[in-house]
Design an enzyme around this catalytic site. Sequence first.
Site: not given
Length: 394
Positions: A65, A92, A104, A126, A130, A148-149, A153, A177, A180
């Site tokens: 895996r 991102r 987050a 956080e 932020e 989960p695959g 996390e 980071e 806005e």
Amino acid sequence: MTFIRTEPDEGPASSRPLGDSASGPNPAPDDLTERVVGRNVLHRGRYLEFRIDTIERADGSRSTRDIVGHPGAVAILAIDDHDRVLLVRQYRIAAGEALLEIPAGTLDVDAVTGRTEDPDVAAARELEEETGYRARSWRHVAGFWSAPGFATEFMHLYLATDLVPAHENRLGPDEDEHLELERMPRAEAIAAAEQGRLRDAKSLVGLLWLARQTDGSRGPSRTGTPGEHKIVEAEFILGLSDVLAANMALWRGSRALMAAAAAIFGLGVVLLLTGRLLFALPALVIGLATLFGVAAVPVVWLRLRGRPDLFDTPSAIAADDVGLRYESPFGNGMYRWAAFKRIRELDGFVFFDTGVGPSLFVPLSAFRPEALMHLRRLLIAAGFSPTGRLTDRR
């Protein structure tokens, strides 16, 4: 700052010893379990680990895996006093665009001990980094695997309310980071999630959870738009004195606060009887101020000072057998009856409490006698008990 946890905190460790099954809070049935029997770490980054795990199935067969090791993360559904959801926009690179998301971040890992940061601590950190806000009220509402695959996390979702600006010693975002901050009314944020305008997974989980608390989708509900038929209507204007009086009423209506006030006052009496006057007087004053709700006045005044725009502005409410429409400088929205945990009359006000964010309230004097009678009938028909609690009868 108090954290309320609604489900077990059983997130995974950042790594597992060989031979442990890869199950999380809910172990898989024995015939589906895969046991890690070998591990080849390809690269370790700042907080990610890329590896190939060799697994063995229950029948003895083996395979590999590709795994991304992650220490875990937190996501925060933050709602301010104006019923707005705090969102952050950031670019991102993996998505190739700027995304609007709820705050987050990743759990920190101590470089020396290897210990992973407590999610409750990380959530507060956080939110401040932020958004520049701190929350007095926290609730852990969910935990879920983000991918989960292939990734370990585990995301912890929090609801943060009663927000205050972090003026002193404010924590800022990480150097890499660029964020806005955007504030979006609750109904608009939920609509953006439902209509596909928000495409970040954790934000969808959080906002769709919020929608269930808001629109009554936890159970069967009537169809239509809340307040559309206007069986009950009222217009009113809230002044500062009304807001202070309403908050005093809420304090007096809180069993927990009244119990605390009685305990503090009792302590003051004991101190007074034992001759410790300097300690007795503050306890007696605080106890009495809380018992009569007067202690709410400075708290509310500090939060609303400098906001004259909130007062002496026309507000309106419309209710029918579907739900309630509320329009006020203190919040706007449409709510099905099932969205409210409690609706009650206290000291000249009717309070509508969703359990998420501040209560909506209307002076009883805003209703004509026949309108107030119709409102009470609507509440009974919607399944609210004489104590104001929502029962299962709908």
